[in-house]
Design a protein around this motif. Structure first.
Motif, PDB file in Angstrom:
ATOM      1  N   GLU A 112      -0.227   6.236  -7.162  1.00  0.00           N
ATOM      2  CA  GLU A 112      -1.408   5.467  -7.550  1.00  0.00           C
ATOM      3  C   GLU A 112      -2.534   5.600  -6.542  1.00  0.00           C
ATOM      4  O   GLU A 112      -3.662   5.169  -6.817  1.00  0.00           O
TER       5      GLU A 112
ATOM      6  N   SER B  58       0.827  -1.211   0.000  1.00  0.00           N
ATOM      7  CA  SER B  58       0.000   0.000   0.000  1.00  0.00           C
ATOM      8  C   SER B  58       0.859   1.258   0.000  1.00  0.00           C
ATOM      9  O   SER B  58       0.540   2.242  -0.682  1.00  0.00           O
TER      10      SER B  58
ATOM     11  N   ARG C 203       3.131  -5.912 -12.910  1.00  0.00           N
ATOM     12  CA  ARG C 203       1.918  -5.119 -12.679  1.00  0.00           C
ATOM     13  C   ARG C 203       0.932  -5.204 -13.826  1.00  0.00           C
ATOM     14  O   ARG C 203      -0.278  -5.276 -13.616  1.00  0.00           O
TER      15      ARG C 203
ATOM     16  N   GLU D 234       2.207   1.826  -3.477  1.00  0.00           N
ATOM     17  CA  GLU D 234       1.216   2.457  -4.345  1.00  0.00           C
ATOM     18  C   GLU D 234       1.126   3.949  -4.072  1.00  0.00           C
ATOM     19  O   GLU D 234       0.954   4.753  -4.995  1.00  0.00           O
TER      20      GLU D 234
END
Length: 301
Positions: A105, A97, A181, A100
């Motif tokens: 993101e 997390s 990804r 990201e």
């Protein structure tokens, strides 16, 4: 093997209940709330309960059930494959997390909500597994209840070596996540499951091979043998450092902190062809007249 069969049934039951939770929350909640909270909560519960039961089999199974590490590693590969295929994109891992967030993101509020959901989900999974063990459905669970209050640390090497191992495992996992990804799940899921199985088999005897701060917190932080700060260094700072190194090596920078590429020169993928000067073709009229030359259109005297 009756105890192993009970554990396998437990694994499928947990996955089924978490899948029901995902479907219900997807219908009742907004997409944002589902992705930030419900999806991460269900994924963390599923991951924590499965890993706790699997670690119990890993600790007690070889001498209590007569099966070796090959059975546990096979179960780990199958369980992680099932988890990755059914989690609907949930990471259930704080370092993922945060990665990201650093990749732009997700924003700060979304990342904070994911971290909160992961903490609650991991705690819920730990409590649910302890309740399940208290029923003592198998001899494994009976033995686990006897030794649960006197669990020892999973760190069986020096702190620096342990932190380096957890950081290396996290580095390899995040490097693979960045590379895959955009890959199809048919290739990404088994690749991740195989990598996790290999890293667990390699680093497990030394640190338990968690490379997931939330999972390590629920599993081993309450055990004796090391201080709270020791656990923070190994199971939080190590994986975070591994994630940052993987991101910097793959991207060349950390987009959230700075845009300049520190490692790689940014070159255009497309080559611009150079202009070629062609030879004058016979019969072509030159564009410019020489100085002093009269144009043919001028009237003659």
């Amino acid at each position: 093997m009756a105890g192993l069969n009970v554990s396998i049934v437990f694994f499928f039951l947990v996955v089924g209940l978490c899948q029901v939770l995902r479907r219900l929350s997807k219908r009742l909640l907004s997409p944002g709330a589902y992705e930030c909270l419900a999806r991460e909560l269900a994924g963390s519960v599923q991951l924590c309960t499965s890993c706790l039961e699997l670690r119990m089999l890993m600790d007690i199974g070889p001498w209590g059930g007569g099966f070796g590490a090959d059975v546990v590693m096979t179960l780990l590969f199958l369980l992680f494959t099932l988890h990755a295929a059914s989690s609907d994109g949930a990471s259930a891992n704080p370092t993922v997390s945060l990665q990201e967030f650093l990749l732009l993101e997700s924003n700060l509020s979304t990342t904070a909500a994911k971290l909160l959901a992961q903490a609650v989900g991991t705690g819920t999974g730990w409590a649910a597994t302890r309740l399940y063990w208290s029923w003592e459905l198998t001899d494994f669970h009976f033995i686990q209840n006897l030794i649960a209050s006197e669990c020892s640390s999973s760190i069986h090497t020096s702190l620096h070596h342990a932190a380096l191992l957890e950081g290396t495992c996290s580095f390899l996992l995040h490097l693979l996540l960045l590379k895959l990804r955009q890959s199809h799940p048919l290739y990404r899921v088994p690749a991740l499951a195989g990598t996790v199985t290999f890293l667990t088999y390699t680093a497990g005897p030394f640190t338990g091979a968690f490379f997931n701060p939330a999972l390590a917190t629920a599993t081993t932080f309450h055990c004796s043998g090391n201080s709270f700060w020791d656990y923070i260094q190994v199971y939080w700072l190590g994986p975070l450092a591994g994630m940052l190194v993987a991101l910097l090596l793959y991207q060349g920078n950390i987009p959230r902190l700075f845009q300049k590429n520190l490692l790689y020169s940014q070159k255009s993928k497309y080559k611009i062809p150079k202009a070629r000067v062609g030879a004058p073709v016979e019969g072509d009229e030159p564009r410019h007249k020489r100085k002093g030359e009269k144009s043919s259109s001028e009237p003659r005297a």
